[in-house]
Design a protein around this motif. Structure first.
Motif, mmCIF file in Angstrom:
data_model
loop_
_atom_site.group_PDB
_atom_site.id
_atom_site.type_symbol
_atom_site.label_atom_id
_atom_site.label_comp_id
_atom_site.label_asym_id
_atom_site.label_seq_id
_atom_site.Cartn_x
_atom_site.Cartn_y
_atom_site.Cartn_z
ATOM 1 N N LEU A 1 13.070 38.967 47.126
ATOM 2 C CA LEU A 1 11.666 39.182 47.503
ATOM 3 C C LEU A 1 10.879 39.793 46.340
ATOM 4 O O LEU A 1 9.741 39.380 46.055
ATOM 5 C CB LEU A 1 11.611 40.098 48.733
ATOM 6 C CG LEU A 1 10.216 40.493 49.221
ATOM 7 C CD1 LEU A 1 9.426 39.262 49.642
ATOM 8 C CD2 LEU A 1 10.320 41.484 50.376
ATOM 9 N N TRP A 2 11.492 40.737 45.657
ATOM 10 C CA TRP A 2 10.809 41.376 44.527
ATOM 11 C C TRP A 2 10.489 40.359 43.433
ATOM 12 O O TRP A 2 9.393 40.366 42.854
ATOM 13 C CB TRP A 2 11.703 42.488 43.988
ATOM 14 C CG TRP A 2 11.079 43.252 42.856
ATOM 15 C CD1 TRP A 2 10.148 44.240 42.941
ATOM 16 C CD2 TRP A 2 11.342 43.061 41.456
ATOM 17 N NE1 TRP A 2 9.802 44.701 41.689
ATOM 18 C CE2 TRP A 2 10.522 43.991 40.752
ATOM 19 C CE3 TRP A 2 12.168 42.227 40.732
ATOM 20 C CZ2 TRP A 2 10.536 44.094 39.370
ATOM 21 C CZ3 TRP A 2 12.184 42.326 39.356
ATOM 22 C CH2 TRP A 2 11.379 43.232 38.677
ATOM 23 N N LEU A 3 11.404 39.433 43.139
ATOM 24 C CA LEU A 3 11.175 38.426 42.111
ATOM 25 C C LEU A 3 10.142 37.395 42.547
ATOM 26 O O LEU A 3 9.341 36.912 41.721
ATOM 27 C CB LEU A 3 12.494 37.739 41.748
ATOM 28 C CG LEU A 3 13.472 38.580 40.925
ATOM 29 C CD1 LEU A 3 14.764 37.810 40.703
ATOM 30 C CD2 LEU A 3 12.858 38.975 39.582
ATOM 31 N N TYR A 4 10.155 37.027 43.826
ATOM 32 C CA TYR A 4 9.132 36.101 44.314
ATOM 33 C C TYR A 4 7.736 36.699 44.159
ATOM 34 O O TYR A 4 6.779 36.021 43.724
ATOM 35 C CB TYR A 4 9.382 35.745 45.779
ATOM 36 C CG TYR A 4 10.410 34.659 45.997
ATOM 37 C CD1 TYR A 4 10.295 33.431 45.363
ATOM 38 C CD2 TYR A 4 11.489 34.854 46.855
ATOM 39 C CE1 TYR A 4 11.234 32.425 45.565
ATOM 40 C CE2 TYR A 4 12.441 33.862 47.064
ATOM 41 C CZ TYR A 4 12.301 32.656 46.414
ATOM 42 O OH TYR A 4 13.225 31.661 46.616
ATOM 43 N N VAL A 5 7.595 37.960 44.526
ATOM 44 C CA VAL A 5 6.296 38.628 44.379
ATOM 45 C C VAL A 5 5.905 38.724 42.905
ATOM 46 O O VAL A 5 4.733 38.513 42.525
ATOM 47 C CB VAL A 5 6.351 40.023 45.029
ATOM 48 C CG1 VAL A 5 5.069 40.805 44.750
ATOM 49 C CG2 VAL A 5 6.565 39.907 46.529
#
Length: 942
Positions: free
Chosen positions: A195-199
């Motif tokens: 999720l952190w990388l997608y954001v």
């Protein structure tokens, strides 16, 4: 936006706007060739076509230049900057490799086409590696390639992660590299990091990240439990692109998950179904949408059947946290009783072939094992619910093979295995489902019942306790738990533990009855019968009588509703739960004088036909009701006999024998009743009839008798031996003992009965030392047989009592006293054992004290006996004359103990009490005269 093309040999340029690109890229290609445009310009035109969704034009432009690299290498602008030529070459080759990779990832149906695209991707990647092995763009394309191989190569995830990390180490500001790494982390179930990388990718380049990043954010948020955030992410994707299939399907699933209703019961669900249909229209090969469209049609079919009254629905649903793509499914499938009904309607339903076609298409449109498993599950469930167990089995098996973590498929596979009779495989599937969802009440109940059927009662009890804890309102789980506790009580060695276990079983039965009453369900006679049996064994006679009469009323009053009342319990779990208990009395304390005909049956001990598993045909239902009715009458006969009401007990027993003439237990009970009233001839005839039915080798119908197990025959013979000994016929008793000894697993019964026979002095001829008195020889034989029983069954109170009596009569007073002390302690803690043994062991303990001169201790024990109710069961009121007679004897013995301890006042009180209770007893008056002569008796007037 526009692209600038420098004119060769001049300072002029040509500007081409992106929205004016021709559909046929031939003119663009000719222009670029004529002007010998740098390779970067070619890439810009290719990317512009790709941005408009024109992938063929994108590849055509790149293919036109990739084979002419040697021409461009000689141009002045590349000779001045040779490094830029290599970079542009790598960019073109990686764009082609990425396009080929994307194409083979999307191609699922045609294996040859997929392999062709895969080969092209490898070719372009190889050419790029020949130029440079340390290009971040090539690493990124390799990461994408291995992501596409995720379901075909076990090392794909590791390889993809390696190349994505290499690309990110070179530049962590690459949007595409962050997206690739996020995808890998999502497959590794590291949702927070993904999720952190997608954001991060979305913030780096919102346009490049596009819908992919937002769809990834939605999936990660859902897996992390933030469903509201997931819905918001998918709705944002649909706002930007209403045709995004992944977002349409995901938001439809989330809506169903949030509403927790079937697809035909709310507007939200109907909207979700429309989304599934729209997704299937946009991408006819999108398997997830196809699976859930088939699932919607299935539940719509079920809803139509419920409205027409054809389907017996269940309020229970089976929700799996690790299977968000599946709608909660009904946990109960009444397989056997619904077979004919499903077969009748299956040919009329228009959704059945459509469901099968959709599921089959879904399977062939994907290579993802989990999605293929869901398609197989839909096919299997479609056959399962129509009663086609053999058709459902291979589908469920394949679903579990493709996705071992599919708990719902494992659960359904266990149900089908049960219906087909393969209980070992069913247990394996249920165990697998339990390991996946350890707190699902339906899985716990099914697994507990399977262990119960396989006689793993402790394991079954532990699992069923978890089931009732997970769902306290499930009466079937409580019934199964009660049955498990009832079976555990048979194996208990400690009296207190046995009593506690039986009380737990009673509590579970009462809880199940309360739930059935609250839910308006029919309370089956088997439940009330088993409750009454347990209460009777614990001494709660009034409660037992009420429960047994209520059970009898239910059986007799079922009448026209017999089909529904009996057939409605024909359930996968209940069919195993209601196997008739036929373990004779139990393997401990069998054959006591008080209940030598065995315990009250907790169901029909005359039949081990597991008829509940059969189809409920009318004749079988009638036969089953008849057997249940006979069981109720026999149980009531046993109860009234214990109360001393022999006429009513005989009426119930004869009624039971009339409807079930081959009931061995009923015949033995009638023999006992006739022995109680000294009608030995009638008792003998009943004993012989019971033996003829129990022994296969002497039965009139030997072929049919062979169906009975050795344990049943051993039970019947053991009881018959004891009853025969009461008839005082030593020859027939010994003959029965010889028959019993020839049967397997009958040593406990035979040795205990031999101990009884020798103790009672029925055996006149005893081989051995001629100088030894006959009685001494009999007593030694009795003690040896009793010891052998205690070695095999240490908790057998009857054997311990016989051993104590034989030692007492042989003069081994200290050993006898020790045995009676331990027996008294053991039996007094439980009312499950016969109270007559408890009372007799206490009296015999006092006798042993008297014989050893321990007068004070004997007087204390006699006094304790006077405070005990001299009855087989504490709640059963004896007649006044019987109580007076026993208390008079106790008072007489107490006076004798006081006399030995020189307690004159105590001896006087004891003799006075004995005379008061039996004033005409000459022995008591003789004792008074003797006492007066010694100066410590009572006066005649007292």
């Amino acid at each position: 936006m526009s692209i600038i093309i420098p004119v060769r040999g001049s300072a002029n340029t040509v500007e081409v706007f992106n929205d004016e690109l021709p559909d046929n890229p031939a003119d663009v290609i000719d222009l670029l060739r004529a002007e010998l445009a740098p390779l970067g310009i070619w890439c810009e035109f290719a990317v512009a076509y790709h941005g408009q969704g024109k992938h063929d034009q994108f590849r055509e432009i790149l293919h036109s230049v990739v084979d002419a690299f040697d021409v461009y290498e000689m141009q002045d602008f590349y000779r001045r900057e040779p490094s830029s030529f290599g970079e542009d070459q790598l960019r073109i080759l990686n764009l082609l490799a990425a396009s080929a990779t994307s194409s083979f990832m999307k191609e699922h149906l045609r294996k040859d086409v997929r392999d062709a695209w895969r080969q092209k991707a490898l070719e372009y990647i190889g050419r790029a590696d020949n130029i440079s092995t340390s290009s971040p763009l090539t690493w990124l394309v390799k990461a994408m390639f291995w992501i596409g191989e995720y379901h075909r190569d076990k090392n794909a995830s590791q390889n993809a992660g390696y190349y994505a990390d290499s690309s990110l180490r070179n530049s962590d500001s690459s949007c595409v590299a962050n997206l690739a790494k996020a995808t890998i982390l999502f497959h590794e179930k590291k949702y927070a990091d993904a999720l952190w990388l997608y954001v991060k990718a979305l913030r780096l380049d919102p346009k490049a990240a596009g819908a992919s990043a937002r769809v990834g954010i939605g999936f990660c948020a859902y897996q992390l439990g933030d469903k509201a955030k997931a819905v918001a992410a998918f709705e944002r994707v649909l706002g930007l692109n209403p045709s995004n299939v992944e977002a349409l399907t995901a938001i439809a699933l989330l809506k169903l998950d949030l509403t927790c209703v079937r697809p035909d019961e709310s507007e939200t669900a109907i909207s979700a179904v429309r989304m599934f249909s729209r997704a299937a229209e946009l991408r006819p090969t999108y398997s997830i949408a196809i699976n859930h469209h088939a699932n919607h049609l299935f539940w719509k079919w079920q809803a139509d059947l419920e409205k027409s009254g054809t389907l017996i629905s269940s309020s229970a649903h089976f929700c799996l946290a690790n299977n968000p793509s599946s709608k909660p499914l009904s946990a109960r499938v009444n397989l056997p009783c619904m077979l004919s009904k499903y077969k009748l309607i299956s040919s009329h339903n228009e959704h059945v072939p459509e469901i099968n076609n959709l599921a089959s298409r879904s399977y062939h449109c994907t290579v993802v094992p989990e999605i293929q498993a869901e398609a197989y599950f839909v096919l299997g469930r479609n056959s399962h619910v129509r009663g086609d167990m053999e058709g459902a089995l291979p589908y469920y098996t394949q679903a579990c093979r493709l996705w071992p973590g599919f708990a719902l498929a494992q659960f359904r596979l266990a149900q089908v295995r049960i219906a087909l009779g393969d209980l070992v495989a069913a247990t394996e599937a249920a165990e697998m489902a339990y390991s996946l969802v350890p707190r699902a009440p339906e899985v716990l109940r099914l697994l507990g019942v399977l262990h119960l059927h396989q006689r793993s009662t402790e394991t079954a009890s532990r699992i069923l306790q978890l089931a009732v804890k997970a769902n306290e309102n499930d009466p079937l789980s409580w019934l199964a738990l009660a049955n498990a506790k009832e079976h555990m009580s048979i194996k208990q060695c400690s009296s207190k533990t046995e009593r506690d276990t039986m009380e737990m079983a009673i509590h579970a039965y009462k809880k199940a009855i309360q739930l059935q009453i609250h839910g308006g369900s029919y309370i089956f006679a088997q439940v009330l019968n088993n409750l009454g049996v347990l209460q009777f064994e614990l001494g709660h006679v009034k409660s037992a009588a009420a429960a047994l009469h209520a059970a009898l009323k239910n059986v007799q009053g079922s009448g026209a509703d017999s089909d529904s009342t009996v057939g409605s319990i024909v359930d996968v779990e209940a069919s195993l739960l209601w196997r008739w208990k036929a373990e004779a009395s139990c393997h401990k304390h069998v054959l006591s004088d008080n209940d030598s005909t065995g315990k009250v049956s907790s169901a029909s001990d005359s039949s081990r036909n597991d008829g509940i598993l059969d189809d409920p045909q009318d004749s079988q239902i009638l036969q089953r009701q008849t057997e249940v009715l006979a069981t109720m009458w026999t149980n009531l006969a046993q109860l009234y006999r214990s109360l001393g009401n022999y006429p009513i007990a005989s009426e119930f027993a004869r009624a039971a024998l009339k409807v079930n003439p081959r009931s061995v237990r009923c015949l033995l009970l009638l023999a006992r009743l006739h022995l109680d009233i000294n009608q030995h001839e009638h008792a003998q005839s009943y004993i012989e009839s019971a033996v003829n039915l129990a022994l296969p080798r002497i039965s009139e119908n030997a072929a049919k008798a062979m169906e009975s197990s050795h344990s049943q025959a051993a039970d019947a013979l053991a009881v018959a031996c004891v009853l025969q000994s009461k008839v005082k016929d030593a020859v027939k008793t010994v003959d029965l003992l010889r028959m019993l000894c020839k049967m397997s697993d009958s040593s406990v019964y035979s040795h205990l009965t031999l101990a009884h026979v020798h103790m009672s002095g029925l055996v006149e001829h005893c081989s051995g030392v001629r100088s030894m008195p006959r009685r001494v020889h009999q007593l030694r034989f009795a003690s040896e047989y009793a010891r052998s029983v205690l070695k095999m069954t240490p908790s057998c109170s009857v054997a311990a009592h016989v051993l104590g009596l034989s030692l007492l009569e042989l003069g081994q007073l200290d050993d006898a006293a020790i045995i009676f002390e331990r027996l008294r302690e053991s039996v007094s803690r439980s009312r499950i054992h016969s109270c007559s043994i408890s009372w007799d062991s206490t009296v015999n303990l006092a006798h042993s004290y008297c014989l050893t001169g321990r007068w004070t201790e004997a007087a204390a024990v006699y006094t304790a006996c006077l405070r005990m109710p001299p009855a087989p069961v504490a709640e059963i009121p004896w007649g006044v004359s019987v109580i007076q007679s026993r208390r008079a004897e106790l008072s007489h013995w107490l006076a004798h103990a006081y006399q030995g301890s020189e307690n004159k006042s105590g001896a006087s009180r004891g003799l006075a009490a004995a005379i008061h209770l039996r004033p005409n007893d000459q022995q008591f008056h003789g004792t008074i005269l003797s006492a007066n002569a010694n100066g410590y008796g009572t006066r005649q007037g007292e």
